[in-house]
Design a protein around this motif. Structure first.
Motif, PDB file in Angstrom:
ATOM      1  N   SER A  37       0.923  -1.204  -0.176  1.00 20.95           N
ATOM      2  CA  SER A  37      -0.102   0.077  -0.115  1.00 20.95           C
ATOM      3  C   SER A  37       0.889   1.248   0.261  1.00 20.95           C
ATOM      4  O   SER A  37       0.510   2.132  -0.709  1.00 20.95           O
ATOM      5  CB  SER A  37      -0.638   0.028   1.089  1.00 20.95           C
ATOM      6  OG  SER A  37      -1.792   1.028   1.219  1.00 20.95           O
ATOM      7  N   LYS A  38       1.632   1.280   1.007  1.00 24.18           N
ATOM      8  CA  LYS A  38       2.932   2.403   0.877  1.00 24.18           C
ATOM      9  C   LYS A  38       3.415   2.563  -0.513  1.00 24.18           C
ATOM     10  O   LYS A  38       3.832   3.602  -0.741  1.00 24.18           O
ATOM     11  CB  LYS A  38       3.571   2.355   2.319  1.00 24.18           C
ATOM     12  CG  LYS A  38       3.030   2.591   3.339  1.00 24.18           C
ATOM     13  CD  LYS A  38       4.063   2.170   4.655  1.00 24.18           C
ATOM     14  CE  LYS A  38       3.205   2.341   5.858  1.00 24.18           C
ATOM     15  NZ  LYS A  38       4.181   1.947   7.004  1.00 24.18           N
ATOM     16  N   ALA A  39       3.926   1.550  -0.889  1.00 26.03           N
ATOM     17  CA  ALA A  39       4.821   1.626  -2.263  1.00 26.03           C
ATOM     18  C   ALA A  39       3.924   2.300  -3.272  1.00 26.03           C
ATOM     19  O   ALA A  39       4.454   2.894  -4.152  1.00 26.03           O
ATOM     20  CB  ALA A  39       5.247   0.269  -2.577  1.00 26.03           C
ATOM     21  N   GLU A  40       2.381   1.980  -3.191  1.00 21.31           N
ATOM     22  CA  GLU A  40       1.614   2.216  -4.426  1.00 21.31           C
ATOM     23  C   GLU A  40       1.249   3.546  -4.070  1.00 21.31           C
ATOM     24  O   GLU A  40       0.598   4.330  -5.046  1.00 21.31           O
ATOM     25  CB  GLU A  40       0.508   1.401  -4.465  1.00 21.31           C
ATOM     26  CG  GLU A  40       0.706  -0.128  -4.884  1.00 21.31           C
ATOM     27  CD  GLU A  40      -0.236  -0.927  -5.291  1.00 21.31           C
ATOM     28  OE1 GLU A  40      -0.148  -2.107  -5.809  1.00 21.31           O
ATOM     29  OE2 GLU A  40      -1.499  -0.521  -4.734  1.00 21.31           O
ATOM     30  N   ASN A  41       1.295   4.327  -2.695  1.00 22.88           N
ATOM     31  CA  ASN A  41       0.995   5.626  -2.705  1.00 22.88           C
ATOM     32  C   ASN A  41       2.036   6.353  -2.270  1.00 22.88           C
ATOM     33  O   ASN A  41       2.575   6.714  -1.206  1.00 22.88           O
ATOM     34  CB  ASN A  41      -0.070   5.666  -1.505  1.00 22.88           C
ATOM     35  CG  ASN A  41      -1.333   4.979  -1.816  1.00 22.88           C
ATOM     36  OD1 ASN A  41      -2.264   5.469  -2.524  1.00 22.88           O
ATOM     37  ND2 ASN A  41      -1.375   3.725  -1.575  1.00 22.88           N
TER      38      ASN A  41
END
Length: 76
Positions: A37-41
């Motif tokens: 999630s953090k990588a995609e945001n």
């Protein structure tokens, strides 16, 4: 070519187009779903560039090379 911010979008796009959930790709990469999630945001200085590259490589089989990231190197 794309920027680090664009790389986050590419990682999400690749995962979604492959029909994988964040949990599924997290399991394949042996990381926590929250890391996906953090990588995609993208956020400036978040330190997830390597994971973004791993997501793209895992899902598409294509290598990512940077500093202005080029997606699409065939690894076969």
């Amino acid at each position: 070519m794309t920027t680090r911010k664009g790389l986050a979008k590419e990682a999400r796009k690749a995962r979604v187009e492959a029909g994988l959930s964040q949990s599924e790709i997290a399991e394949r990469l042996d990381v926590d779903r929250s890391a996906i999630s953090k990588a995609e945001n993208w956020q400036k200085g978040d330190g997830f560039t390597s994971l973004r590259k791993r997501i793209i490589k895992e899902v598409t089989g294509k290598d990512v090379r940077g500093p202005l990231y080029e997606v699409g190197y065939d690894l076969s």
